[in-house]
Structures are given as structure tokens and as C-alpha cells.
Motif scaffolding. Structure first.
Motif, PDB file in Angstrom:
ATOM      1  N   LEU A  84       1.145  -1.436  -0.169  1.00  0.00           N
ATOM      2  CA  LEU A  84       0.312   0.032   0.395  1.00  0.00           C
ATOM      3  C   LEU A  84       0.729   1.606  -0.068  1.00  0.00           C
ATOM      4  CD1 LEU A  84      -2.645   1.053  -0.162  1.00  0.00           C
ATOM      5  CD2 LEU A  84      -2.836   0.665   2.877  1.00  0.00           C
ATOM      6  N   GLY A  85       1.750   1.276   0.365  1.00  0.00           N
ATOM      7  CA  GLY A  85       2.618   1.957   0.700  1.00  0.00           C
ATOM      8  C   GLY A  85       2.917   2.996   1.847  1.00  0.00           C
ATOM      9  N   VAL A  86       2.592   2.357   2.931  1.00  0.00           N
ATOM     10  CA  VAL A  86       2.440   2.865   4.540  1.00  0.00           C
ATOM     11  C   VAL A  86       3.773   3.261   4.545  1.00  0.00           C
ATOM     12  CG1 VAL A  86       1.780   2.684   6.439  1.00  0.00           C
ATOM     13  CG2 VAL A  86       0.217   2.437   5.111  1.00  0.00           C
ATOM     14  N   GLU A  87       4.097   3.723   5.297  1.00  0.00           N
ATOM     15  CA  GLU A  87       5.469   4.433   5.855  1.00  0.00           C
ATOM     16  C   GLU A  87       5.994   4.015   7.299  1.00  0.00           C
ATOM     17  OE1 GLU A  87       6.203   8.570   6.082  1.00  0.00           O
ATOM     18  OE2 GLU A  87       6.084   8.880   4.147  1.00  0.00           O
ATOM     19  N   THR A  88       4.584   3.711   8.216  1.00  0.00           N
ATOM     20  CA  THR A  88       4.364   3.179   9.841  1.00  0.00           C
ATOM     21  C   THR A  88       3.091   3.038  10.399  1.00  0.00           C
ATOM     22  OG1 THR A  88       5.329   6.084  10.040  1.00  0.00           O
ATOM     23  CG2 THR A  88       5.205   4.631  11.868  1.00  0.00           C
ATOM     24  N   ILE A  89       3.613   1.429  10.900  1.00  0.00           N
ATOM     25  CA  ILE A  89       2.481   0.590  11.398  1.00  0.00           C
ATOM     26  C   ILE A  89       2.652   1.794  12.802  1.00  0.00           C
ATOM     27  CG2 ILE A  89       1.839  -1.612  12.055  1.00  0.00           C
ATOM     28  CD1 ILE A  89       3.298  -2.545   9.073  1.00  0.00           C
ATOM     29  N   VAL A  90       2.129   1.487  13.244  1.00  0.00           N
ATOM     30  CA  VAL A  90       1.449   1.956  14.757  1.00  0.00           C
ATOM     31  C   VAL A  90       0.726   0.953  16.036  1.00  0.00           C
ATOM     32  CG1 VAL A  90       0.945   3.476  17.015  1.00  0.00           C
ATOM     33  CG2 VAL A  90       1.474   4.085  13.924  1.00  0.00           C
ATOM     34  N   ILE A  91       1.159   0.372  16.590  1.00  0.00           N
ATOM     35  CA  ILE A  91       0.500  -0.685  18.063  1.00  0.00           C
ATOM     36  C   ILE A  91      -0.358   0.998  18.701  1.00  0.00           C
ATOM     37  CG2 ILE A  91       0.439  -1.842  19.875  1.00  0.00           C
ATOM     38  CD1 ILE A  91       1.563  -2.843  16.933  1.00  0.00           C
ATOM     39  N   PRO A  92      -1.399   0.579  18.429  1.00  0.00           N
ATOM     40  CA  PRO A  92      -2.543   2.162  18.962  1.00  0.00           C
ATOM     41  C   PRO A  92      -2.784   1.500  20.370  1.00  0.00           C
ATOM     42  CG  PRO A  92      -4.101   0.561  17.348  1.00  0.00           C
ATOM     43  CD  PRO A  92      -2.358   0.252  18.048  1.00  0.00           C
ATOM     44  N   TYR A  93      -3.100   0.977  20.863  1.00  0.00           N
ATOM     45  CA  TYR A  93      -4.015  -0.055  22.393  1.00  0.00           C
ATOM     46  C   TYR A  93      -3.388  -0.894  22.759  1.00  0.00           C
ATOM     47  CZ  TYR A  93      -7.678  -0.427  25.543  1.00  0.00           C
ATOM     48  OH  TYR A  93      -8.610  -0.965  26.823  1.00  0.00           O
ATOM     49  N   LEU A  94      -3.168  -1.197  24.326  1.00  0.00           N
ATOM     50  CA  LEU A  94      -2.518  -2.694  24.999  1.00  0.00           C
ATOM     51  C   LEU A  94      -4.152  -3.087  25.971  1.00  0.00           C
ATOM     52  CD1 LEU A  94       0.370  -4.099  25.689  1.00  0.00           C
ATOM     53  CD2 LEU A  94       0.038  -2.768  27.634  1.00  0.00           C
ATOM     54  N   VAL A  95      -4.043  -3.618  25.258  1.00  0.00           N
ATOM     55  CA  VAL A  95      -5.627  -4.087  26.061  1.00  0.00           C
ATOM     56  C   VAL A  95      -5.423  -4.637  27.478  1.00  0.00           C
ATOM     57  CG1 VAL A  95      -6.973  -5.550  24.497  1.00  0.00           C
ATOM     58  CG2 VAL A  95      -5.294  -7.352  25.686  1.00  0.00           C
ATOM     59  N   PRO A  96      -7.163  -4.291  28.630  1.00  0.00           N
ATOM     60  CA  PRO A  96      -6.628  -4.210  30.151  1.00  0.00           C
ATOM     61  C   PRO A  96      -6.145  -5.370  30.441  1.00  0.00           C
ATOM     62  CG  PRO A  96      -8.287  -3.245  29.437  1.00  0.00           C
ATOM     63  CD  PRO A  96      -7.844  -4.476  28.128  1.00  0.00           C
ATOM     64  N   GLU A  97      -6.234  -6.865  30.119  1.00  0.00           N
ATOM     65  CA  GLU A  97      -5.608  -7.765  30.390  1.00  0.00           C
ATOM     66  C   GLU A  97      -3.780  -7.969  30.265  1.00  0.00           C
ATOM     67  OE1 GLU A  97      -8.315  -9.541  27.095  1.00  0.00           O
ATOM     68  OE2 GLU A  97      -8.285  -7.630  28.920  1.00  0.00           O
ATOM     69  N   ARG A  98      -3.227  -7.161  30.071  1.00  0.00           N
ATOM     70  CA  ARG A  98      -1.670  -6.817  29.314  1.00  0.00           C
ATOM     71  C   ARG A  98      -1.159  -5.942  29.426  1.00  0.00           C
ATOM     72  NH1 ARG A  98      -1.105  -9.523  22.700  1.00  0.00           N
ATOM     73  NH2 ARG A  98       1.269  -9.524  23.433  1.00  0.00           N
ATOM     74  N   ARG A  99      -2.109  -5.211  30.832  1.00  0.00           N
ATOM     75  CA  ARG A  99      -1.017  -3.908  31.446  1.00  0.00           C
ATOM     76  C   ARG A  99      -1.983  -3.833  32.981  1.00  0.00           C
ATOM     77  NH1 ARG A  99      -5.353  -0.545  31.056  1.00  0.00           N
ATOM     78  NH2 ARG A  99      -6.737   0.164  29.525  1.00  0.00           N
ATOM     79  N   THR A 100      -1.345  -5.286  33.284  1.00  0.00           N
ATOM     80  CA  THR A 100      -1.484  -5.700  34.844  1.00  0.00           C
ATOM     81  C   THR A 100      -0.568  -5.177  35.678  1.00  0.00           C
ATOM     82  OG1 THR A 100      -1.769  -7.461  35.087  1.00  0.00           O
ATOM     83  CG2 THR A 100      -3.585  -6.998  34.378  1.00  0.00           C
ATOM     84  N   ALA A 101       1.060  -4.895  35.653  1.00  0.00           N
ATOM     85  CA  ALA A 101       1.630  -4.842  36.223  1.00  0.00           C
ATOM     86  C   ALA A 101       3.294  -4.635  35.594  1.00  0.00           C
ATOM     87  CB  ALA A 101       1.611  -6.328  37.239  1.00  0.00           C
ATOM     88  N   LYS A 102       4.054  -4.259  35.990  1.00  0.00           N
ATOM     89  CA  LYS A 102       5.633  -3.879  35.210  1.00  0.00           C
ATOM     90  C   LYS A 102       5.920  -5.288  34.181  1.00  0.00           C
ATOM     91  CE  LYS A 102      10.513  -2.393  36.168  1.00  0.00           C
ATOM     92  NZ  LYS A 102      11.197  -1.776  37.499  1.00  0.00           N
ATOM     93  N   GLU A 103       6.085  -6.322  34.572  1.00  0.00           N
ATOM     94  CA  GLU A 103       6.328  -7.095  34.101  1.00  0.00           C
ATOM     95  C   GLU A 103       5.897  -7.243  32.260  1.00  0.00           C
ATOM     96  OE1 GLU A 103       5.254  -7.398  37.189  1.00  0.00           O
ATOM     97  OE2 GLU A 103       8.199  -7.846  37.468  1.00  0.00           O
ATOM     98  N   ASP A 104       4.614  -7.188  32.766  1.00  0.00           N
ATOM     99  CA  ASP A 104       4.020  -6.892  31.410  1.00  0.00           C
ATOM    100  C   ASP A 104       3.936  -6.030  30.381  1.00  0.00           C
ATOM    101  OD1 ASP A 104       1.527  -8.456  31.971  1.00  0.00           O
ATOM    102  OD2 ASP A 104       0.111  -7.649  32.852  1.00  0.00           O
ATOM    103  N   TYR A 105       4.959  -4.725  30.547  1.00  0.00           N
ATOM    104  CA  TYR A 105       5.094  -3.798  29.787  1.00  0.00           C
ATOM    105  C   TYR A 105       6.969  -4.127  29.473  1.00  0.00           C
ATOM    106  CZ  TYR A 105       1.424  -0.067  31.231  1.00  0.00           C
ATOM    107  OH  TYR A 105      -0.056  -0.036  31.017  1.00  0.00           O
TER     108      TYR A 105
END
Length: 252
Positions: A84-105
């Protein structure tokens, strides 16, 4: 201030694109936007959509892609964006169950390095886009800083959502400066505080849009991206107000 292109994040027009994807792209161009940041492709083949965008002279600057989609089918997704010619792919969001602790990040950082390298090998850039929850602290460090301090800047860069930073009580101007040289994209959005704290058209809220735009440009941004997550008016009217006001603020 340099004349950086202004794109629209198509999530703002999600109802309109659902009804008429190509017709909505035409309207975006007619309103004066230089390009778009995708949030899905309406079921079109990359070659078909590329031809349509070329005819419109509307640039496919970037695209939001859920992390789970990359995990399921990275090769096909990366190939589609490259065609398509896209320059940048962006991860837009982290679902709640994947951000419960430092280790998740820290796990997220590993994944971003992995996919960022694959995206880089295909000639594009991977970015991570914030909301407000990444400004929670773990051992005295913002989760968002944990992500970027544990990723390779060559593979993972910053798409700063200035609204969500300000919503969290963080100066978007100061935060942009922190990532100078690693911030190719920024979401330009506005905020109202009454009757509740929520989204507004650019220039219709309380944020110092001129200062924010100058700060992200100074940090090295290549594109401004207008977005309004929720519109109180018809969405097409809102994005028209936003680009008109933003161009006036920029002196264009």
C-alpha cells in the motif's frame, strides 16, 4: 514552523467508512487533509486501495494495527502495508489484561522489538501510541517510559497522543521534548473540561495547540495527525472544524 503534512486518523470517521469507505476518503481529501492514518482498510486489496489513493493524491502515511493481529499474522500484515505504501505501522492500544503489572510492559517491549525489526526489514517503521494508562508509575517510572527504555529506538519509535498525555496530567510539550529524535508522529487533539473532561475539535478546547504542535515538530515529527475519539457533532463536521482551526493556528 515548517509545513508538516496534516493527516486524519480514520478512527474518527469509523461510522462513515463503514458505510462508504472510498467515498469517505474522497471527503477527507476535499476537506484539505494531506493524508490518512488507517484504522482498517474496508476489505480492499492493497493494490486497489493504493491506486485509489494515488488518484486522490491522498497519502497513506500510517496505520494502526492491533498487537494481537501482528501476533496472529505478521508477515501478511507487513506485506499488505508495504504494498500500500504505508510508512509507519502503529500499535494503538494495549488491552487491560496485558497491562496489570510492570512485567507486562517489559513483555510488551520484547514483542515490540521483535515486530519492530520485522517492520524495519520491510522498509517501514513501527511506533507505539499511548493512552492515559501508560502514565501509571512502576518503581517510579511511567509505563510508557518503561516501554521505550526497553526497546531499540531503531525498531520502536513514539507516536505521542498529546491529548491523552494532557488528560493524564502530563505536559505534552515537555514529554515531546523527552523523545526528541524518536517521535515521527503525533496525534493533535483538543480537550474540554466542562461539563466533563472529554474530546473536542482542534482549537475548540483548552489545550495550547500552537505550543504542542511546535514542540512535536521540534522533537522531529514528520506528520501531524488529527483525531477525535468521540465527536459531539457529526464526525465529518468535527474533522472539518479541526483542520480549519488547526491551519489557522499554524498560520497557513
Amino acid at each position: 514552523m515548517a509545513k508538516l503534512p496534516i493527516a486524519l486518523q480514520l478512527f474518527t470517521l469509523r461510522n462513515e467508512t463503514k458505510e462508504d469507505f472510498l467515498g469517505t476518503l474522497k471527503k477527507v481529501k476535499e476537506l484539505g487533509y494531506d493524508g490518512v492514518e488507517f484504522a482498517g482498510f474496508g476489505g480492499y486489496e492493497a493494490s486497489e486501495l493504493k491506486s485509489f489513493l494515488n488518484d486522490l493524491d491522498l497519502k497513506p502515511f500510517s496505520s494502526h494495527v492491533g498487537l494481537e493481529l501482528l501476533e496472529d499474522n505478521a508477515e501478511e500484515i507487513i506485506a499488505y502495508h508495504k504494498e500500500l505504501g504505508v510508512e509507519t505501522i502503529v500499535i494503538p492500544y494495549l488491552v487491560p489484561e496485558r497491562r496489570t503489572a510492570k512485567e507486562d510492559y517489559l513483555k510488551l517491549a520484547e514483542s515490540l522489538n521483535l515486530y519492530g525489526e520485522k517492520v524495519k526489514e520491510a522498509g517501514m517503521q513501527l511506533c507505539y501510541h499511548n493512552h492515559d494508562f501508560e502514565f501509571e508509575k512502576y518503581d517510579g517510572e511511567y509505563a510508557l517510559d518503561l516501554i521505550f527504555s526497553n526497546t531499540n529506538p531503531e525498531f520502536v519509535q513514539v507516536e505521542l497522543d498529546t491529548y491523552w498525555a494532557e488528560f493524564a496530567g502530563i505536559s505534552a510539550v515537555d514529554y515531546a521534548a523527552k523523545y526528541k529524535g524518536r517521535l515521527p508522529l503525533a496525534h493533535i487533539k483538543d480537550l474540554v473540561t466542562s461539563p466533563e473532561k472529554t474530546f473536542a475539535e482542534v482549537g475548540e478546547g483548552v489545550l495550547d495547540i500552537k505550543a504542542i504542535a511546535a514542540a512535536v515538530e521540534e522533537a522531529g515529527a514528520k506528520r501531524f495527525i488529527v483525531e477525535q475519539d468521540v465527536c459531539q457533532r457529526p464526525a465529518l463536521e468535527s474533522v472539518e472544524i479541526s483542520i480549519r482551526n488547526f491551519k489557522e493556528i499554524l498560520g497557513r
